[in-house]
Design an enzyme around this catalytic site. Structure first.
Site, PDB file in Angstrom:
ATOM      1  N   ASP A  34       0.835  -1.202   0.000  1.00 48.08           N
ATOM      2  CA  ASP A  34       0.000   0.000   0.000  1.00 48.08           C
ATOM      3  C   ASP A  34       0.873   1.257   0.000  1.00 48.08           C
ATOM      4  O   ASP A  34       1.723   1.429   0.885  1.00 48.08           O
ATOM      5  CB  ASP A  34      -0.894  -0.016   1.241  1.00 48.08           C
ATOM      6  CG  ASP A  34      -2.136   0.846   1.089  1.00 48.08           C
ATOM      7  OD1 ASP A  34      -2.047   1.895   0.427  1.00 48.08           O
ATOM      8  OD2 ASP A  34      -3.186   0.477   1.621  1.00 48.08           O
ATOM      9  N   ASP A  35       0.675   2.111  -0.994  1.00 44.60           N
ATOM     10  CA  ASP A  35       1.349   3.417  -1.066  1.00 44.60           C
ATOM     11  C   ASP A  35       2.870   3.292  -1.148  1.00 44.60           C
ATOM     12  O   ASP A  35       3.607   4.143  -0.635  1.00 44.60           O
ATOM     13  CB  ASP A  35       0.983   4.290   0.143  1.00 44.60           C
ATOM     14  CG  ASP A  35      -0.465   4.721   0.155  1.00 44.60           C
ATOM     15  OD1 ASP A  35      -1.182   4.460  -0.837  1.00 44.60           O
ATOM     16  OD2 ASP A  35      -0.902   5.311   1.160  1.00 44.60           O
ATOM     17  N   CYS A  72      -6.063   3.859  -4.055  1.00 46.42           N
ATOM     18  CA  CYS A  72      -6.260   2.457  -3.692  1.00 46.42           C
ATOM     19  C   CYS A  72      -7.531   1.816  -4.244  1.00 46.42           C
ATOM     20  O   CYS A  72      -7.460   0.801  -4.942  1.00 46.42           O
ATOM     21  CB  CYS A  72      -6.206   2.322  -2.176  1.00 46.42           C
ATOM     22  SG  CYS A  72      -7.018   3.644  -1.274  1.00 46.42           S
ATOM     23  N   ARG A  76      -7.718  -1.332  -6.843  1.00 51.68           N
ATOM     24  CA  ARG A  76      -8.162  -2.636  -6.359  1.00 51.68           C
ATOM     25  C   ARG A  76      -9.404  -3.118  -7.094  1.00 51.68           C
ATOM     26  O   ARG A  76      -9.575  -4.323  -7.320  1.00 51.68           O
ATOM     27  CB  ARG A  76      -8.387  -2.566  -4.844  1.00 51.68           C
ATOM     28  CG  ARG A  76      -7.084  -2.376  -4.090  1.00 51.68           C
ATOM     29  CD  ARG A  76      -7.297  -1.829  -2.670  1.00 51.68           C
ATOM     30  NE  ARG A  76      -6.042  -1.285  -2.168  1.00 51.68           N
ATOM     31  CZ  ARG A  76      -5.149  -1.986  -1.473  1.00 51.68           C
ATOM     32  NH1 ARG A  76      -5.372  -3.253  -1.192  1.00 51.68           N
ATOM     33  NH2 ARG A  76      -4.025  -1.419  -1.054  1.00 51.68           N
ATOM     34  N   LYS A 134      -6.309  -5.462   3.587  1.00 50.31           N
ATOM     35  CA  LYS A 134      -7.159  -4.307   3.274  1.00 50.31           C
ATOM     36  C   LYS A 134      -8.089  -4.600   2.102  1.00 50.31           C
ATOM     37  O   LYS A 134      -7.656  -5.102   1.066  1.00 50.31           O
ATOM     38  CB  LYS A 134      -6.254  -3.109   2.958  1.00 50.31           C
ATOM     39  CG  LYS A 134      -6.965  -1.895   2.395  1.00 50.31           C
ATOM     40  CD  LYS A 134      -5.979  -0.772   2.179  1.00 50.31           C
ATOM     41  CE  LYS A 134      -6.564   0.353   1.334  1.00 50.31           C
ATOM     42  NZ  LYS A 134      -5.637   1.487   1.194  1.00 50.31           N
ATOM     43  N   HIS A 136     -11.350  -2.169   1.213  1.00 54.42           N
ATOM     44  CA  HIS A 136     -11.654  -0.822   0.714  1.00 54.42           C
ATOM     45  C   HIS A 136     -12.477  -0.855  -0.573  1.00 54.42           C
ATOM     46  O   HIS A 136     -12.324  -0.003  -1.453  1.00 54.42           O
ATOM     47  CB  HIS A 136     -10.359  -0.023   0.497  1.00 54.42           C
ATOM     48  CG  HIS A 136     -10.551   1.464   0.670  1.00 54.42           C
ATOM     49  ND1 HIS A 136      -9.633   2.396   0.257  1.00 54.42           N
ATOM     50  CD2 HIS A 136     -11.564   2.168   1.233  1.00 54.42           C
ATOM     51  CE1 HIS A 136     -10.059   3.612   0.537  1.00 54.42           C
ATOM     52  NE2 HIS A 136     -11.234   3.506   1.130  1.00 54.42           N
ATOM     53  N   HIS A 227       0.733   2.099   4.214  1.00 55.46           N
ATOM     54  CA  HIS A 227      -0.216   3.197   4.384  1.00 55.46           C
ATOM     55  C   HIS A 227      -0.011   3.828   5.760  1.00 55.46           C
ATOM     56  O   HIS A 227       0.287   3.144   6.725  1.00 55.46           O
ATOM     57  CB  HIS A 227      -1.643   2.653   4.258  1.00 55.46           C
ATOM     58  CG  HIS A 227      -2.693   3.689   4.029  1.00 55.46           C
ATOM     59  ND1 HIS A 227      -3.074   4.591   5.003  1.00 55.46           N
ATOM     60  CD2 HIS A 227      -3.457   3.960   2.941  1.00 55.46           C
ATOM     61  CE1 HIS A 227      -4.029   5.368   4.516  1.00 55.46           C
ATOM     62  NE2 HIS A 227      -4.275   5.014   3.269  1.00 55.46           N
ATOM     63  N   ASP A 333      -0.262  -0.479  -4.981  1.00 59.24           N
ATOM     64  CA  ASP A 333      -1.570  -0.079  -5.490  1.00 59.24           C
ATOM     65  C   ASP A 333      -1.568   1.292  -6.152  1.00 59.24           C
ATOM     66  O   ASP A 333      -2.489   1.624  -6.905  1.00 59.24           O
ATOM     67  CB  ASP A 333      -2.633  -0.131  -4.390  1.00 59.24           C
ATOM     68  CG  ASP A 333      -2.340   0.784  -3.202  1.00 59.24           C
ATOM     69  OD1 ASP A 333      -1.198   1.284  -3.080  1.00 59.24           O
ATOM     70  OD2 ASP A 333      -3.256   0.985  -2.386  1.00 59.24           O
ATOM     71  N   ASN A 334      -0.566   2.099  -5.877  1.00 59.59           N
ATOM     72  CA  ASN A 334      -0.454   3.442  -6.472  1.00 59.59           C
ATOM     73  C   ASN A 334       0.903   3.991  -6.069  1.00 59.59           C
ATOM     74  O   ASN A 334       1.709   3.294  -5.445  1.00 59.59           O
ATOM     75  CB  ASN A 334      -1.585   4.369  -6.004  1.00 59.59           C
ATOM     76  CG  ASN A 334      -1.905   4.296  -4.526  1.00 59.59           C
ATOM     77  OD1 ASN A 334      -2.990   3.873  -4.123  1.00 59.59           O
ATOM     78  ND2 ASN A 334      -0.953   4.660  -3.676  1.00 59.59           N
ATOM     79  N   LYS A 392       0.968   9.713  -5.478  1.00 62.15           N
ATOM     80  CA  LYS A 392      -0.386   9.183  -5.299  1.00 62.15           C
ATOM     81  C   LYS A 392      -1.450  10.264  -5.492  1.00 62.15           C
ATOM     82  O   LYS A 392      -1.267  11.414  -5.102  1.00 62.15           O
ATOM     83  CB  LYS A 392      -0.516   8.600  -3.891  1.00 62.15           C
ATOM     84  CG  LYS A 392      -1.914   8.070  -3.551  1.00 62.15           C
ATOM     85  CD  LYS A 392      -1.963   7.557  -2.128  1.00 62.15           C
ATOM     86  CE  LYS A 392      -3.382   7.119  -1.740  1.00 62.15           C
ATOM     87  NZ  LYS A 392      -3.435   6.585  -0.349  1.00 62.15           N
TER      88      LYS A 392
END
Length: 561
Positions: A34-35, A72, A76, A134, A136, A227, A333-334, A392
Site C-alpha cells: 500500500d502506497d 487504492c 483494487r 485491506k 476498501h 499506508h 496499489d499506487n 499518489k
C-alpha cells in the site's frame, strides 16, 4: 531502453525456481503493498532492505512500465475484476463523490453487479480463495469479501488506520475500524495483533487447512503497509536510525543513479525537479531535518518488516511443497503518499485537527508505536517516485507507474526486466488464462468483459509485448485525466491539484518525467489522443463533479449549520 534483458545476477537466483511451464493449474499468490513508491524496493533502486522481494525478482521478471490507478480503491477494483474502475463501481473514491456522481452507474462505491470478482471466477473454476488484509471496496455485508467469492478472509474494510489491536481509525466520523473473519464481523482483535504479521499468518493458516487436497489456491495478501499511520514493532523502530540524515535530495539522487545503472531510466533522461513547495534539504533547520529523517526511518522499517513477513509466507509455502507451483505477484496499489494527515487537517479542517490531537499521539517520540500518527509528506513521497512527476492521487507517472514483480510457473525469465506497457487489468486476465477458466461474461451479457491482456506469452518468453503502439488505455480520477498510447501520453491536471487545467502531451520514451509539453510541436498527435480521451470517457461513463479532495472546508459555513 530494453525489452527483456537478463541480469548478470541471475545465476545467483533462488533455489526455489519454478519450472517454466506447470502441468497443473498454478496456485496464485497476489501480494499488494500500500502506497509504496516506484523506487522504494531494493530491486527497483531503493536503499531500503527488501531481500525477499529482491530474491523474487531474481527468479522472475520485473516490469518497469506497469500502471495502476492513482489511488487504492480504483486500483483494487480493476485488479479484482479486470474492468476499468468507472465500470466496476469506483469512478471516484466513495469518500469524495460529487453531487452529479452520486447514484450513477459506475459510482456506487462498491463492486457493482456489472462485474464478476476475480475470486468468484477462480472459485467457480475449482480454486480455494483466500484473502487477508485491506479491502476498501465496500463496507456493507453484501459487499464484503465473503460475498465476493472469498472462501476464507481476514479483512480490514476501510482504507487505512491503526495497524494494532486498538482498531483505531483517524476519522472522527468513523473512529473505529471494521474487521471480518470468514464473513463475520470481529468485535475485537488479539492483543498482539500487528497487521503485516497477522495477515501473513492468516494466509499461511489457510494453506495449512487445505494442504491435503488437490485444489489449487488463489491467495490475495493485501497489506496495510505502508499506508499511514506508519507503524512497526518496537524492535524495528531504530533499524534505520541515521540512515536518512543526508536528506531527501541526496537519497533521491542516489536512487535515480541506481535506476540508471539498472537500465530502468536512460542515463541522459531529465528527471522531475524538486517541487516548488518542497524546500532544499540544506535550507531546513537542524530540528526540521531531524524530524523529517525520523519520518522516513519509520517508513523504511515498515517496508522492510512487510518484506520480512512476505519471506515467511514464501518459506511456509516451500515447506508445504506448494511454492514450486505458485505464481507469486507483487505490486503497489499506487504511487507514494504525499499527504501529512495532521498538517492537512490543520489547513482544511481545524475541527478534525483538534480531534486528532485529542485522540491520537502526535508526539514524534511516539511515532511508529500504537496510538500514534506518523507519515512523511511530499518531500519523501517525491523520493519514492524517483525521477517521475508527482505521486499518489495524480495521473502523472509518479502516481500510476508502480513496481511489479512476477515469479513462478510459466515465468521463463530469471532476473529479467521488461519495459512492455502493462496495466493492472492485465493481471486478472492473466490468472484466468493460466488457470484455464472462462470469464462468465462469455455467457452472461450483463457482465462487463475484462479489458486487460494476458501476460502469459510475455512471462513465457514467447512475446516481448502484449500491446501494439496503436493500443491504448485511459485514466481519470478527481478530474485529472490521462491517455497512454505507445510512447505518448496526454495529461490534464486540474488547477486544484496543482496543474494548469490544460491538456499536455509528452513522449515518455524521451521524457519519462513529463517535463516537455509537445502539444504545439505535435498538434496531430495531440488531436489523435484527444479523440481517444473522448472515446474513453464515453465508453466508461466518466462524470466530472465537484472539487473532490481539493475542496477546502469553510469554517464559517460549518458554524452556521
Amino acid at each position: 531502453m530494453f525489452k527483456v534483458c537478463l541480469s548478470a545476477l541471475a545465476a545467483l537466483g533462488c533455489a526455489l525456481l519454478a519450472p517454466a511451464q506447470a502441468a497443473e493449474k498454478p496456485n496464485i499468490l497476489l501480494i499488494v503493498g500500500d502506497d509504496i513508491g516506484y523506487s522504494d524496493l531494493g530491486c527497483f533502486g531503493g536503499e531500503i532492505r527488501t531481500p525477499n522481494l529482491d530474491a523474487l525478482a531474481q527468479r522472475g521478471l520485473r516490469a518497469s512500465s506497469f500502471y495502476a490507478g492513482p489511488t487504492c480503491s480504483p486500483t483494487r477494483s480493476m485488479l479484482l475484476t479486470g474492468s476499468d474502475h468507472h465500470v466496476a463501481g469506483f469512478g471516484n473514491m466513495h469518500e469524495y463523490l460529487g453531487p452529479q456522481q452520486k447514484g450513477k452507474p459506475g459510482y456506487e462505491g462498491y463492486l457493482n453487479a456489472r462485474v464478476a470478482s476475480l475470486a468468484q471466477v477462480l472459485r467457480d473454476g475449482g480454486y480455494h480463495t483466500y484473502m487477508a488484509g485491506k479491502w476498501h471496496l465496500g463496507e456493507e455485508p453484501d459487499q464484503w469479501p465473503a460475498a465476493k467469492g472469498f472462501e476464507r478472509d481476514f479483512t480490514l474494510m476501510q482504507g487505512g488506520g491503526s495497524n494494532w489491536s486498538d482498531m483505531g481509525y483517524p476519522n472522527p466520523a468513523h473512529p473505529r475500524l471494521t474487521y471480518t473473519r470468514n464473513g463475520k464481523p470481529l468485535a475485537k482483535l488479539p492483543d498482539d495483533h500487528f497487521s503485516s504479521q497477522a495477515f501473513s499468518d492468516f494466509i499461511m493458516a489457510c494453506a495449512d487447512e487445505h494442504q491435503a487436497d488437490d485444489k489449487p489456491f488463489f491467495a490475495y495478501l493485501s497489506y496495510q503497509a505502508c499506508h499511514s499511520p506508519f507503524a512497526v514493532p518496537d524492535d524495528w523502530l531504530d533499524k534505520y536510525k541515521g540512515a536518512y540524515d543526508s536528506g531527501y535530495d541526496a537519497v533521491r539522487a542516489a536512487r535515480i543513479a541506481r535506476m540508471q545503472e539498472f537500465g530502468i531510466l536512460p542515463k541522459d533522461a531529465a528527471v522531475s525537479p524538486r517541487l516548488p513547495g518542497i524546500p532544499a534539504w540544506d535550507t531546513l533547520t537542524p530540528e526540521q531535518r531531524k524530524l523529517s529523517a525520523r519520518r522516513m526511518e519509520i517508513y523504511a522499517a515498515m517496508l522492510e518488516n512487510m518484506d520480512f513477513h512476505i519471506g515467511r509466507v514464501l518459506r511456509h509455502l516451500a515447506k508445504l511443497g506448494k511454492l514450486d507451483n505458485t505464481l507469486v505477484i507483487f505490486m503497489s496499489d499506487n504511487g507514494a503518499e504525499p499527504l501529512e494527515l495532521l498538517a492537512l487537517a490543520q489547513t482544511l479542517d481545524p475541527k478534525m485537527a483538534a480531534w486528532l490531537k485529542e485522540n491520537w499521539n502526535t508526539d514524534p517520540a511516539a511515532w511508529g508505536r500504537k496510538g500514534s500518527i506518523s507519515d512523511y509528506g511530499a518531500a519523501w513521497a517525491q523520493v519514492g517516485s524517483g525521477p517521475f512527476r508527482l505521486f499518489k492521487g495524480q495521473v502523472t507517472e509518479g502516481g500510476i507507474r508502480v513496481p511489479l514483480l512476477v515469479a513462478g510457473p510459466g515465468v521463463k525469465h530469471r532476473g529479467g526486466w521488461t519495459d512492455a506497457l502493462l496495466h493492472v487489468t492485465d493481471l486478472p486476465v492473466t490468472f484466468f488464462d493460466l488457470a484455464g477458466v472462462v470469464h462468465p461474461s462469455k455467457t452472461n451479457p450483463a457482465l462487463a468483459t475484462p479489458i486487460g491482456r494476458s501476460l502469459a506469452p510475455l512471462l513465457a518468453g514467447t512475446a516481448d509485448a502484449v500491446r501494439t503502439d496503436k493500443d491504448w488505455f485511459g485514466e481519470e480520477l478527481f478530474g485529472n485525466r490521462a491517455i497512454r498510447q505507445g510512447d505518448w501520453k496526454l495529461v490534464n491536471i486540474v488547477k486544484g491539484a496543482g496543474g494548469s487545467g490544460e491538456w499536455e502531451l509528452f513522449n515518455l520514451r524521451s521524457d519519462p518525467a513529463e517535463r516537455v509539453d509537445l502539444s504545439k510541436k505535435e498538434p496531430a498527435k495531440h488531436r489523435q489522443l484527444m479523440a481517444l480521451w473522448d472515446e474513453y470517457a464515453e465508453q466508461n461513463g466518466v462524470i466530472f463533479s465537484g472539487e473532490g479532495p481539493y475542496k477546502k472546508k469553510d469554517p464559517a459555513a460549518e458554524a452556521s449549520q
